[in-house]
Design an enzyme around this catalytic site. Structure first.
Site, short mmCIF file in Angstrom:
data_model
loop_
_atom_site.label_atom_id
_atom_site.label_comp_id
_atom_site.label_asym_id
_atom_site.label_seq_id
_atom_site.Cartn_x
_atom_site.Cartn_y
_atom_site.Cartn_z
N ASP A 127 0.82 -1.20 0.00
CA ASP A 127 0.00 0.00 0.00
C ASP A 127 0.85 1.26 0.00
O ASP A 127 2.06 1.22 0.24
CB ASP A 127 -0.90 0.03 1.25
CG ASP A 127 -1.87 -1.13 1.29
OD1 ASP A 127 -2.25 -1.62 0.21
OD2 ASP A 127 -2.24 -1.56 2.41
N TYR A 143 6.27 -10.28 6.53
CA TYR A 143 6.18 -8.83 6.74
C TYR A 143 6.74 -8.51 8.12
O TYR A 143 6.60 -9.30 9.06
CB TYR A 143 4.74 -8.34 6.66
CG TYR A 143 4.22 -8.12 5.27
CD1 TYR A 143 4.34 -6.88 4.65
CD2 TYR A 143 3.61 -9.15 4.56
CE1 TYR A 143 3.86 -6.68 3.36
CE2 TYR A 143 3.13 -8.95 3.27
CZ TYR A 143 3.25 -7.71 2.68
OH TYR A 143 2.78 -7.50 1.41
#
Length: 277
Positions: free
Chosen positions: A71, A129
């Site tokens: 994002d 992540y």
């Protein structure tokens, strides 16, 4: 899921036979960008910039496929891309040339030759992540772009207990902001929580992640750490599939795509490393 992937790869094979397949590992500071994926209304995407610079080198319009979308504002330590070219390239020379054309906040770390049916997203078996948090009362000045400032005492033990409930295969509807997602079942293989010198680092390894999923999971663990949510409530939140019951989305700037895995062996090694901490 696996069957769909195999079918996709089968349909690509006539195309692959005519092309040379390369894997590009990229790191980037996402601060200035509107995310990874190219968009028609802006040139400020990592994928768009990579494609334009590669096209300058090859002299032809070129498309790269990423392992997934990050994002706006999210960073990457090891985003992976697949590139298909008619011509063979000198990988060292190509990497050097590409890095000379790229802005200083996007860097190619490695280029390697792959089998013809390699695809950065479809061939991946897992991702890691990392989310970084600064817990100081006053944030370290050099952390401000790459950490979430959360100046509150947190109960690490409670967070670890909550994380145990999240590991496994679940419907993560309560942990995404995209209501249109029909397939919301994902598997989390491991969650790492490391506290060191007022910095908290959360590592998430899974087979894939939904829109905002890591940020919401992180916010939920922080809510557990401050007592707003009890660790024992996590199974009920998963069962309810209600976004309103999970935690806040931690800001994008603390999130890094750390690594993408393409073999079960490297995935298992990373999972084991987290479990041993």
């Amino acid at each position: 899921q696996k069957g769909d992937r195999d079918e996709d790869l089968q349909s690509f094979r006539p195309f692959y036979k005519r092309m040379n397949t390369y894997r590009i590992t990229v790191a980037y500071d996402g601060t200035a960008y509107r995310g990874w994926q190219r968009q028609e209304n802006t040139e400020l995407t990592v994928q768009g910039i990579l494609e334009r610079r590669i096209s300058e080198i090859t002299g032809k319009k070129t498309v790269v496929s990423g392992s997934g979308r990050t994002d706006s504002g999210v960073h990457a330590l090891g985003q992976e891309c697949s590139l298909y070219l008619e011509q063979e390239i000198d990988m060292d020379s190509f990497e050097k040339q590409l890095n000379e054309l790229l802005p200083e906040d996007i860097r190619v770390l490695d280029i390697s030759r792959e089998k013809r049916d390699f695809h950065a997203r479809k061939s991946a078996v897992g991702k890691c992540y990392e989310y970084r948090i600064d817990l100081r009362d006053k944030m370290e000045v050099f952390h401000r772009k790459y950490r979430f400032h959360f100046p509150h005492p947190v109960d690490i033990g409670a967070m670890e207990k909550a994380a145990e409930y999240l590991v496994g295969t679940h419907d993560f509807s309560a942990f995404t902001d995209l209501k249109e997602d029909k397939d919301t079942v994902r598997t989390i293989y491991a969650v790492g929580i490391v506290y060191e010198k007022d910095t908290l680092t959360l590592s998430w390894i899974g087979d894939g992640f939904l829109y905002h999923m890591v940020r919401i999971l992180t916010g939920t663990l922080l809510d557990v750490g401050t007592g707003k949510i009890k660790a024992e409530e996590i199974p009920e939140i998963l069962k309810a599939k209600d976004r309103k019951k999970s935690g806040f989305p931690a800001p994008a700037k603390g999130l890094f795509l750390d690594r993408v895995f393409y073999t079960e062996a490297e995935l298992e090694k990373a999972v084991q490393k987290i479990r041993e901490k």
